[in-house]
Design an enzyme around this catalytic site. Sequence first.
Site, PDB file in Angstrom:
ATOM      1  N   GLU A   6      18.993  30.472  57.610  1.00 48.11           N
ATOM      2  CA  GLU A   6      18.194  30.630  58.837  1.00 48.11           C
ATOM      3  C   GLU A   6      19.011  30.222  60.051  1.00 48.11           C
ATOM      4  O   GLU A   6      18.866  30.798  61.131  1.00 48.11           O
ATOM      5  CB  GLU A   6      16.891  29.815  58.712  1.00 48.11           C
ATOM      6  N   SER A  64      12.355  30.667  47.089  1.00 48.48           N
ATOM      7  CA  SER A  64      11.055  30.841  46.425  1.00 48.48           C
ATOM      8  C   SER A  64      10.948  30.097  45.092  1.00 48.48           C
ATOM      9  O   SER A  64      10.372  30.597  44.132  1.00 48.48           O
ATOM     10  CB  SER A  64      10.725  32.326  46.247  1.00 48.48           C
ATOM     11  N   GLY A  80      11.669  32.428  51.182  1.00 51.62           N
ATOM     12  CA  GLY A  80      10.377  32.623  51.843  1.00 51.62           C
ATOM     13  C   GLY A  80       9.724  33.961  51.543  1.00 51.62           C
ATOM     14  O   GLY A  80       8.747  34.348  52.162  1.00 51.62           O
ATOM     15  N   ASN A 115      12.856  21.081  51.791  1.00 54.69           N
ATOM     16  CA  ASN A 115      13.243  21.503  53.141  1.00 54.69           C
ATOM     17  C   ASN A 115      11.964  21.927  53.870  1.00 54.69           C
ATOM     18  O   ASN A 115      11.475  23.032  53.665  1.00 54.69           O
ATOM     19  CB  ASN A 115      14.239  22.667  53.040  1.00 54.69           C
ATOM     20  N   LYS A 145      11.603  22.504  56.922  1.00 53.21           N
ATOM     21  CA  LYS A 145      11.878  23.425  58.052  1.00 53.21           C
ATOM     22  C   LYS A 145      11.107  22.980  59.286  1.00 53.21           C
ATOM     23  O   LYS A 145      11.017  21.789  59.550  1.00 53.21           O
ATOM     24  CB  LYS A 145      11.589  24.874  57.649  1.00 53.21           C
ATOM     25  N   HIS A 171      22.509  26.582  56.302  1.00 51.99           N
ATOM     26  CA  HIS A 171      21.308  27.294  55.856  1.00 51.99           C
ATOM     27  C   HIS A 171      21.291  28.696  56.477  1.00 51.99           C
ATOM     28  O   HIS A 171      21.648  28.874  57.641  1.00 51.99           O
ATOM     29  CB  HIS A 171      20.040  26.518  56.260  1.00 51.99           C
ATOM     30  N   GLU A 211      21.421  30.017  47.762  1.00 52.81           N
ATOM     31  CA  GLU A 211      20.128  30.520  48.220  1.00 52.81           C
ATOM     32  C   GLU A 211      20.276  31.986  48.624  1.00 52.81           C
ATOM     33  O   GLU A 211      20.657  32.272  49.765  1.00 52.81           O
ATOM     34  CB  GLU A 211      19.649  29.719  49.434  1.00 52.81           C
TER      35      GLU A 211
HETATM   36  P1  PGA Z   1      11.677  28.863  50.214  1.00 49.78           P
HETATM   37  O1  PGA Z   1      12.875  28.283  51.134  1.00 49.78           O
HETATM   38  O2  PGA Z   1      11.539  27.932  49.050  1.00 49.78           O
HETATM   39  O3  PGA Z   1      10.478  28.874  51.113  1.00 49.78           O
HETATM   40  O4  PGA Z   1      12.094  30.236  49.792  1.00 49.78           O
HETATM   41  C1  PGA Z   1      14.019  27.727  50.553  1.00 49.78           C
HETATM   42  C2  PGA Z   1      14.986  27.331  51.621  1.00 49.78           C
HETATM   43  O5  PGA Z   1      15.079  28.034  52.634  1.00 49.78           O
HETATM   44  O6  PGA Z   1      15.672  26.309  51.506  1.00 49.78           O
END
Ligand code: PGA
Length: 250
Positions: free
Chosen positions: A100, A212, A174, A12, A14, A98, A168
């Site tokens: 976010e 992460s 992140g 992903n 983003k 997601h 997640e």
């Molecule tokens: P990350 O993001 O690996 O940077 O924690 C995962 C995600 O949001 O899908």
Amino acid sequence: MTTCPQNWVIANWKLNPNYTLAMALLHQVEQQILPQQNQSCHVAIAPPMPYLAHFSTSSRLTMVAQDISTVTGFGAYTGEVSAQLLQSCQVNMVIIGHSERREQFGDNTSKIRQKLTQAIAAKMTVIYCIGESLAEREAGQAQAVVLAQLQDLVDVVKNWSTIIIAYEPIWAIGTGKTASPEDAQAMHAAMRHYLQTHTKYATQIPLLYGGSVKAENAVQLAACPDINGALVGGASLDVNSFVTIVQAFS
Ligand code: PGA
């Protein structure tokens, strides 16, 4: 007879990186992944939306949209990207729910159900994201929150063969803080059990972990029986890290 679900590692990206860098990154990923791609682990990339048409027609890697509209077809919907528009660009997979988008862009339960309905009606493969916040985990509500989000999916899905679920935990995205393999496995087992009570296909639904995931923790996560892959954010922007993660799940 139960069939083991297919492993998936999905990058992903983003809102990263710019177009020039994205083309270079895709090229590097292709060079490393395509020669060693095997049946035990599928790899897919979710780049920013404007890159999708080019990438999906020029690359042999599977492309994924990071989001989808609540509306169907084509028409006077400024800024929207429907399932049908994505499919006209050879894109047949989409991330929905997601955190976010849930937290920053107004994707509430009703919107997410509409998006799921659109994607499913178009027979797209959905990567449905669920996860609890730190406050919810500390209040002992993690499982209840995750299973309620799973129920939103159960309510709209009839054909489970096009569903991938990504757990997640929001506090792990992140932040560099990964759920321990034990905590992640425990949640995945609870999800699997919940799905078993609602569908005959629970053992075949890939349950990915995200938050992460890095080269350093991928092997431990991949060893968990109910973790069938990873949704990778930050580490997917570094080709060596991403390839190591793919290898862990292959
Ligand atoms: P990350 O993001 O690996 O940077 O924690 C995962 C995600 O949001 O899908």
